[in-house]
Write an enzyme that holds these catalytic residues in place. Sequence first.
Site, PDB file in Angstrom:
ATOM      1  N   GLU A  26       0.801  -1.222   0.000  1.00 28.05           N
ATOM      2  CA  GLU A  26       0.000   0.000   0.000  1.00 28.05           C
ATOM      3  C   GLU A  26       0.834   1.272   0.000  1.00 28.05           C
ATOM      4  O   GLU A  26       0.342   2.350  -0.356  1.00 28.05           O
ATOM      5  CB  GLU A  26      -0.955  -0.007   1.194  1.00 28.05           C
ATOM      6  CG  GLU A  26      -2.052  -1.057   1.049  1.00 28.05           C
ATOM      7  CD  GLU A  26      -3.096  -0.989   2.139  1.00 28.05           C
ATOM      8  OE1 GLU A  26      -2.800  -0.419   3.209  1.00 28.05           O
ATOM      9  OE2 GLU A  26      -4.202  -1.519   1.931  1.00 28.05           O
ATOM     10  N   GLU A  66       7.111 -21.461   8.733  1.00 27.27           N
ATOM     11  CA  GLU A  66       7.409 -20.509   9.804  1.00 27.27           C
ATOM     12  C   GLU A  66       8.405 -21.061  10.823  1.00 27.27           C
ATOM     13  O   GLU A  66       8.955 -20.320  11.635  1.00 27.27           O
ATOM     14  CB  GLU A  66       6.134 -20.074  10.516  1.00 27.27           C
ATOM     15  CG  GLU A  66       5.482 -21.143  11.374  1.00 27.27           C
ATOM     16  CD  GLU A  66       4.283 -20.592  12.138  1.00 27.27           C
ATOM     17  OE1 GLU A  66       4.340 -20.598  13.374  1.00 27.27           O
ATOM     18  OE2 GLU A  66       3.305 -20.170  11.499  1.00 27.27           O
TER      19      GLU A  66
END
Length: 298
Positions: A83, A114
């Site tokens: 963004e 992860e």
Amino acid sequence: MEIKNLTTEQRNPATMHIDSMSTIDMVKTINQEDQKVAVAVGTQDDKIARAIDEAAKRYSKGGRLIYIGAGTSGRLGVLDAAELVPTYGIKPERAIGLIAGGKGAMYVAVEGAEDSQDLAKRDLKDLKLNKNDIVLGLAASGRTPYVIGGLDYAKATGALTISIACVKDSKIGHHADIAIEAVVGPEAITGSTRMKAGTAQKMILNMISTGVMIKQGKVYENVMIDVKPTNSKLIDRACRIIHTTTGAASTQKAKDTLKEANNDVGLAIVMLKTNCSLNQAKSLLETKNGNVAEVLNK
């Protein structure tokens, strides 16, 4: 600390019977829990401010904002990075989101990714990490190995390391230069850290990245002046920004000046506020490294 003992994994006494609540009570209860988020984030103001100041220094030297995380935390980092490009007109390579398991993990969980410290190191090596970069490691639980591995590699490279967790005395905090820990308490739904913890991380990322952009001169007064008018909505917004910040300029004058400035909103504002020609306005901005506020707030 074992996962079962983390704050993010505890049961919330206020929501023990959320499964039998009326819909309106369910909504009110979740909203009441969400109200605790801003308070928790507020306890970290000093650390967030320090993160902005240190990150802004490195970014101004050509450094990049690099976000690393897994699951929800990783997705929030990717979102913040993505963004910044249309909002502040930066190049995509200046803000990068890395999620454990790669781009596919944005949509489908990649099991085991992860848990690998080496995977994060490889991901950062591929980016040719350098000492001017800023690495933000996100983990609600504060213990994700992928994030720890990335922060360790970043530190060894000389990059600035910032950790963002939702537990006190987080593991990732011990591997970062600046440890931000917004303890939001147990989730409404036990362990669902996409809720309060996710909101807290989003708020913190908003503040850090916005603060860094402000310090790069990408905001004048309180408007985005490096927005890229690439569609009709953004062209309209750009014209309104020019119109409202210059006062006397009519909407049509704002549109004409924006076109003359080759869609550079900041340049158009300087032209109108100083009554300068295009080239004169460019020269003024060059003396202040493109910072409109520094040109106009003398």
